[in-house]
Write a protein that holds these residues in place. Structure first.
Motif, PDB file in Angstrom:
ATOM      1  N   THR A   1      23.529  79.276  83.495  1.00 31.58           N
ATOM      2  CA  THR A   1      24.267  80.409  83.801  1.00 31.58           C
ATOM      3  C   THR A   1      25.628  80.382  83.203  1.00 31.58           C
ATOM      4  O   THR A   1      26.450  81.418  83.437  1.00 31.58           O
ATOM      5  CB  THR A   1      24.762  80.363  85.515  1.00 31.58           C
ATOM      6  N   ALA A   2      25.930  79.826  82.245  1.00 31.64           N
ATOM      7  CA  ALA A   2      26.973  79.610  81.530  1.00 31.64           C
ATOM      8  C   ALA A   2      27.112  80.978  80.262  1.00 31.64           C
ATOM      9  O   ALA A   2      26.024  80.904  79.670  1.00 31.64           O
ATOM     10  CB  ALA A   2      27.334  78.439  80.580  1.00 31.64           C
TER      11      ALA A   2
ATOM     12  N   HIS B   1      32.897  86.196  84.431  1.00 30.55           N
ATOM     13  CA  HIS B   1      31.982  86.224  85.561  1.00 30.55           C
ATOM     14  C   HIS B   1      32.283  87.649  86.507  1.00 30.55           C
ATOM     15  O   HIS B   1      31.516  88.281  87.093  1.00 30.55           O
ATOM     16  CB  HIS B   1      32.579  85.072  86.543  1.00 30.55           C
TER      17      HIS B   1
ATOM     18  N   SER C   1      26.938  85.228  86.247  1.00 27.16           N
ATOM     19  CA  SER C   1      27.277  83.997  85.163  1.00 27.16           C
ATOM     20  C   SER C   1      28.437  83.223  85.797  1.00 27.16           C
ATOM     21  O   SER C   1      29.378  83.928  86.382  1.00 27.16           O
ATOM     22  CB  SER C   1      27.582  84.640  83.748  1.00 27.16           C
ATOM     23  N   ASN C   2      28.664  82.123  85.078  1.00 30.82           N
ATOM     24  CA  ASN C   2      30.104  81.231  85.206  1.00 30.82           C
ATOM     25  C   ASN C   2      30.261  81.121  86.712  1.00 30.82           C
ATOM     26  O   ASN C   2      31.488  81.690  87.107  1.00 30.82           O
ATOM     27  CB  ASN C   2      31.106  81.820  84.451  1.00 30.82           C
ATOM     28  N   TYR C   3      29.627  80.466  87.585  1.00 31.42           N
ATOM     29  CA  TYR C   3      29.871  80.328  89.007  1.00 31.42           C
ATOM     30  C   TYR C   3      30.951  79.282  89.246  1.00 31.42           C
ATOM     31  O   TYR C   3      31.598  79.397  90.340  1.00 31.42           O
ATOM     32  CB  TYR C   3      28.761  80.178  89.650  1.00 31.42           C
TER      33      TYR C   3
ATOM     34  N   ASP D   1      27.222  75.307  85.355  1.00 31.02           N
ATOM     35  CA  ASP D   1      26.751  76.362  84.547  1.00 31.02           C
ATOM     36  C   ASP D   1      25.879  76.082  83.463  1.00 31.02           C
ATOM     37  O   ASP D   1      24.893  76.744  83.094  1.00 31.02           O
ATOM     38  CB  ASP D   1      28.030  77.269  84.213  1.00 31.02           C
TER      39      ASP D   1
END
Length: 276
Positions: A266-267, A245, A251-253, A261
């Motif tokens: 978003t992963a 991130h 990504s990865n929030y 994610d």
């Protein structure tokens, strides 16, 4: 529930309980009442956990290649935090706690009702389920907050950019936060256990665990014994996810778990490298 102002006047012989944690809880109420009833206890737990959990990894970073057993798991081996970077992150956290967190607690003492402590300890099942509920709720709240602050340039610049000063995170950078972000996280951390009606012992335990998980996210090492490897099915992102991130901010929030994610696409996974 028992009002803390009345507890010391009660008989020290609590009713029998078959709860495994009852002797420990009775000991806290009888011998450490002033501590466990203090509004400063959550702050003490959180900051001391941050300090104790971060320190060993700071030493590893400073030793670097001289400790090959650990250095081989370093995710970004070409980036190493300096002592100055570590000092800046730690002093930012210390400053925030002294000048914002502690005053907020003092103000709360005058406007919030006197807390109550239950006479019964939680069961182990209750401790586990309440702790998991707190983590899942916070994970959802922060995922939404984090996503919004990355998508809105003004919010990112004025609120969240402080945390992204370094592309390669390290343990002390866990709490390098702006005041608005710190107060938001602190608000949820205090509100969520109340909303979920959690036992105080569950809240304190999960405070320590969540700080460990946060520090672990920022250590910059993909160690084989960290929680993201111990918990099956890739349920936790851990250091690999959060390190990515910082490299790829879109990504990865999520702070802990990986499901949000995955659901929202978003992963991003860390490419495995061979470790000798």
């Amino acid at each position: 529930m028992l009002n803390i102002s009345e507890l010391s006047l009660r008989s020290p012989h609590f009713r029998a309980s078959d709860r495994l944690l009852q002797p420990f809880w009775d000991h806290l109420l009888l011998h450490h009442l002033s501590l466990v009833s203090s509004p400063f206890l959550p702050v003490i737990l959180a900051f001391s956990s941050y300090f104790c959990f971060s320190l060993p990894f700071a030493v590893l970073d400073l030793l670097g290649e001289r400790v090959p057993l650990f250095h081989k798991y370093k995710i970004q081996q070409d980036r190493r935090p300096t002592l100055g970077m570590m000092a800046k992150s730690f002093m930012t956290s210390l400053y925030n706690h002294i000048f914002f967190v502690l005053p907020a607690v003092i103000i709360g003492m005058f406007i919030l009702p006197t807390p109550t402590l239950p006479r019964d300890a939680p069961t182990l099942y209750q401790l586990f389920t309440e702790g998991l509920a707190i983590l899942l709720l916070f994970d959802t709240q922060y995922f939404i907050w984090h996503f919004v602050h990355h998508k809105n340039l003004q919010l990112y610049r004025w609120v969240h950019a402080v945390h992204h000063e370094y592309m390669a995170p390290f343990s002390w950078s866990t709490e390098q936060l702006s005041i608005p972000e710190l107060m938001t996280v602190g608000f949820w951390s205090n509100l969520d256990p109340i909303l979920l009606r959690c036992h105080p012992l569950s809240t304190w335990c999960i405070t320590v665990l969540s700080i460990w998980m946060s520090v672990e996210d920022h250590i910059g090492y993909d160690l084989p014994w960290t929680l993201n490897h111990l918990v099956p099915f890739g349920l936790l992102g851990g250091a690999p996810a959060h390190d990515l991130h910082h490299q790829k901010p879109s990504s990865n929030y999520a702070p802990f778990f990986s499901h949000w994610d995955r659901i929202f696409g978003t992963a991003v996974s860390l490419k495995k490298k061979k470790v000798d």
